[in-house]
Design a protein around this motif. Structure first.
Motif, PDB file in Angstrom:
ATOM      1  N   ASN A  31     -16.772 -59.776 -11.410  1.00  0.00           N
ATOM      2  CA  ASN A  31     -16.054 -60.909 -11.981  1.00  0.00           C
ATOM      3  C   ASN A  31     -14.576 -60.564 -12.009  1.00  0.00           C
ATOM      4  OD1 ASN A  31     -15.169 -59.900 -14.870  1.00  0.00           O
ATOM      5  ND2 ASN A  31     -17.256 -59.181 -14.542  1.00  0.00           N
ATOM      6  N   GLN A  33     -11.012 -61.432 -14.506  1.00  0.00           N
ATOM      7  CA  GLN A  33     -10.460 -62.102 -15.677  1.00  0.00           C
ATOM      8  C   GLN A  33      -8.945 -62.241 -15.535  1.00  0.00           C
ATOM      9  OE1 GLN A  33     -11.947 -60.804 -19.558  1.00  0.00           O
ATOM     10  NE2 GLN A  33     -13.457 -59.482 -18.563  1.00  0.00           N
ATOM     11  N   TYR A  35      -5.482 -62.688 -17.999  1.00  0.00           N
ATOM     12  CA  TYR A  35      -4.950 -62.563 -19.350  1.00  0.00           C
ATOM     13  C   TYR A  35      -3.477 -62.991 -19.340  1.00  0.00           C
ATOM     14  CZ  TYR A  35      -8.985 -59.873 -21.033  1.00  0.00           C
ATOM     15  OH  TYR A  35     -10.241 -59.482 -21.417  1.00  0.00           O
ATOM     16  N   LEU A  43      -1.455 -60.253 -26.141  1.00  0.00           N
ATOM     17  CA  LEU A  43      -2.267 -60.310 -24.923  1.00  0.00           C
ATOM     18  C   LEU A  43      -3.551 -61.079 -25.224  1.00  0.00           C
ATOM     19  CD1 LEU A  43      -2.198 -59.253 -22.013  1.00  0.00           C
ATOM     20  CD2 LEU A  43      -3.311 -57.191 -22.806  1.00  0.00           C
ATOM     21  N   HIS A  45      -6.963 -63.382 -23.626  1.00  0.00           N
ATOM     22  CA  HIS A  45      -7.839 -63.733 -22.509  1.00  0.00           C
ATOM     23  C   HIS A  45      -7.722 -65.221 -22.207  1.00  0.00           C
ATOM     24  CE1 HIS A  45     -11.830 -65.047 -20.938  1.00  0.00           C
ATOM     25  NE2 HIS A  45     -11.665 -63.977 -20.188  1.00  0.00           N
ATOM     26  N   LEU A  48     -12.456 -66.298 -17.226  1.00  0.00           N
ATOM     27  CA  LEU A  48     -13.234 -65.360 -16.420  1.00  0.00           C
ATOM     28  C   LEU A  48     -13.916 -66.134 -15.308  1.00  0.00           C
ATOM     29  CD1 LEU A  48     -15.617 -62.533 -17.531  1.00  0.00           C
ATOM     30  CD2 LEU A  48     -16.503 -64.368 -16.098  1.00  0.00           C
ATOM     31  N   GLY A  96     -22.606 -51.320 -15.344  1.00  0.00           N
ATOM     32  CA  GLY A  96     -22.305 -50.348 -16.380  1.00  0.00           C
ATOM     33  C   GLY A  96     -21.146 -50.782 -17.249  1.00  0.00           C
ATOM     34  N   TYR A  97     -20.714 -49.852 -18.081  1.00  0.00           N
ATOM     35  CA  TYR A  97     -19.560 -50.135 -18.914  1.00  0.00           C
ATOM     36  C   TYR A  97     -18.352 -50.311 -18.015  1.00  0.00           C
ATOM     37  CZ  TYR A  97     -22.414 -48.613 -22.809  1.00  0.00           C
ATOM     38  OH  TYR A  97     -23.405 -48.481 -23.729  1.00  0.00           O
ATOM     39  N   SER A  98     -17.517 -51.220 -18.381  1.00  0.00           N
ATOM     40  CA  SER A  98     -16.397 -51.516 -17.509  1.00  0.00           C
ATOM     41  C   SER A  98     -15.092 -51.443 -18.256  1.00  0.00           C
ATOM     42  CB  SER A  98     -16.554 -52.902 -16.909  1.00  0.00           C
ATOM     43  OG  SER A  98     -15.467 -53.210 -16.066  1.00  0.00           O
TER      44      SER A  98
ATOM     45  N   LEU B  91      -1.556 -50.581 -27.659  1.00  0.00           N
ATOM     46  CA  LEU B  91      -2.404 -51.730 -27.940  1.00  0.00           C
ATOM     47  C   LEU B  91      -3.834 -51.276 -28.203  1.00  0.00           C
ATOM     48  CD1 LEU B  91      -1.167 -54.012 -25.030  1.00  0.00           C
ATOM     49  CD2 LEU B  91      -0.713 -54.393 -27.440  1.00  0.00           C
ATOM     50  N   GLY B  98     -18.759 -54.233 -24.198  1.00  0.00           N
ATOM     51  CA  GLY B  98     -18.146 -53.259 -23.308  1.00  0.00           C
ATOM     52  C   GLY B  98     -18.471 -53.418 -21.841  1.00  0.00           C
ATOM     53  N   VAL B  99     -19.215 -54.470 -21.474  1.00  0.00           N
ATOM     54  CA  VAL B  99     -19.487 -54.691 -20.055  1.00  0.00           C
ATOM     55  C   VAL B  99     -18.365 -55.522 -19.446  1.00  0.00           C
ATOM     56  CG1 VAL B  99     -21.967 -54.463 -20.332  1.00  0.00           C
ATOM     57  CG2 VAL B  99     -20.908 -56.722 -20.533  1.00  0.00           C
ATOM     58  N   SER B 100     -18.350 -55.583 -18.125  1.00  0.00           N
ATOM     59  CA  SER B 100     -17.179 -56.147 -17.455  1.00  0.00           C
ATOM     60  C   SER B 100     -16.975 -57.623 -17.723  1.00  0.00           C
ATOM     61  CB  SER B 100     -17.277 -55.913 -15.943  1.00  0.00           C
ATOM     62  OG  SER B 100     -18.343 -56.662 -15.392  1.00  0.00           O
ATOM     63  N   THR B 101     -18.015 -58.333 -18.135  1.00  0.00           N
ATOM     64  CA  THR B 101     -17.834 -59.753 -18.408  1.00  0.00           C
ATOM     65  C   THR B 101     -17.369 -60.028 -19.826  1.00  0.00           C
ATOM     66  OG1 THR B 101     -20.194 -59.851 -18.900  1.00  0.00           O
ATOM     67  CG2 THR B 101     -19.505 -60.554 -16.694  1.00  0.00           C
ATOM     68  N   ASP B 102     -17.267 -58.992 -20.640  1.00  0.00           N
ATOM     69  CA  ASP B 102     -16.826 -59.199 -22.015  1.00  0.00           C
ATOM     70  C   ASP B 102     -15.355 -59.549 -22.081  1.00  0.00           C
ATOM     71  OD1 ASP B 102     -18.774 -56.776 -23.958  1.00  0.00           O
ATOM     72  OD2 ASP B 102     -19.294 -58.695 -23.038  1.00  0.00           O
ATOM     73  N   THR B 103     -15.015 -60.408 -23.003  1.00  0.00           N
ATOM     74  CA  THR B 103     -13.612 -60.679 -23.306  1.00  0.00           C
ATOM     75  C   THR B 103     -13.101 -59.579 -24.217  1.00  0.00           C
ATOM     76  OG1 THR B 103     -13.849 -63.068 -23.123  1.00  0.00           O
ATOM     77  CG2 THR B 103     -12.027 -62.252 -24.467  1.00  0.00           C
ATOM     78  N   GLN B 104     -11.934 -59.065 -23.893  1.00  0.00           N
ATOM     79  CA  GLN B 104     -11.294 -58.106 -24.779  1.00  0.00           C
ATOM     80  C   GLN B 104     -10.297 -58.842 -25.667  1.00  0.00           C
ATOM     81  OE1 GLN B 104      -9.831 -54.450 -23.083  1.00  0.00           O
ATOM     82  NE2 GLN B 104     -11.510 -54.317 -21.609  1.00  0.00           N
ATOM     83  N   PHE B 106      -7.174 -58.384 -28.183  1.00  0.00           N
ATOM     84  CA  PHE B 106      -6.122 -57.398 -28.405  1.00  0.00           C
ATOM     85  C   PHE B 106      -5.446 -57.580 -29.760  1.00  0.00           C
ATOM     86  CE2 PHE B 106      -5.561 -55.134 -24.392  1.00  0.00           C
ATOM     87  CZ  PHE B 106      -6.366 -55.889 -23.556  1.00  0.00           C
TER      88      PHE B 106
END
Lengths: 112, 115
Positions: A31, A33, A35, A43, A45, A48, A96-98, B91, B98-104, B106
């Motif tokens: 995917n 994203q 920001y 910052l 989001h 996506l 996995g974790y990204s 920051l 924690g997976v890639s599709t998650d929104t972070q 800040f």
């Protein structure tokens, strides 16, 4: 993780015009994203898009993804002064974790 | 819902001094990130925690930077001793899984100036 590279580095337009910024990346992604960062809200989001999607809309934002060219674009229609900010793309890897790796971003200035 | 909290917002120190930053993530978020953003650059990940374990600290200068996440909630990032090139905004972000599709999400950041 992999880094997206935004282009152009800077963009200056008038209110009401459309703004287009591009992102390129190097390896396969799950995917991508986008920001936005400005002094007021930090910052944040925006949107996506998944690797099996070609286009996605959110309000005045339109994102496209071309996995064959390893590129994405963000279109902001009818820009406002409040859209003045830096915009970053963040490609997401497959499993996995990204961690997100940000490029230098595109600095957009929208003048009244 | 309350956002990611960080303190202090600003810090000025002299080189070779030590400094610590604190972060409180969004409640329920398992993943916490610390980024360093130098003026004109995008944020660079320093360390990523999943609960209280480290997932990625490959870009953390471990000779001077350390971070911990107590009980899988709050986190502190420490620099000791600081160098001029550490001047940046730090920051903190959090995400649900924690997976890639998650929104972070800040926090507002801590602006560090090293003189």
């Amino acid at each position: 993780s992999q880094q997206g590279e935004e282009d152009p580095q800077a963009l200056s337009i008038q209110e009401g015009e459309n703004a287009t910024m591009n992102c390129s990346y190097k390896t396969s992604i799950n995917n991508l994203q986008w920001y936005r960062q400005n002094s007021g809200r930090g910052l944040v989001h925006l949107i996506l898009i998944r690797s099996n999607e070609r286009e996605k809309h959110s309000g005045r934002l339109r994102v496209t993804l071309d996995t064959s060219k390893k590129s994405s674009s963000l279109l902001i229609t009818a820009s406002r002064a409040a859209d003045t900010a830096s915009y970053f793309c963040a490609p997401g890897r497959r499993s996995g974790y990204s961690t997100l790796t940000f490029g230098k971003g595109t600095m957009l200035l929208v003048s009244p | 819902e309350a956002g990611v909290a960080q303190s202090p917002r600003y810090k000025i120190i002299e080189k070779r001094q030590s400094v610590a930053f604190w972060c409180n993530p969004i409640s329920g978020h398992a993943t916490l990130y610390w980024y360093q953003q130098i003026l004109g650059q995008g944020p660079k990940l320093l360390i990523q925690f999943q609960n209280n374990g480290v997932v990625d600290d490959s870009q953390l200068p471990k000779d001077r930077f350390s971070a911990e996440r107590l009980k899988g909630v709050d986190s502190t990032l420490k620099i000791q001793p600081a160098k001029l090139e550490d001047s940046a905004v730090y920051l903190c972000a959090s995400s649900f899984g924690g997976v890639s599709t998650d929104t972070q999400y800040f926090g507002p950041g801590t602006r560090l100036t090293v003189l």
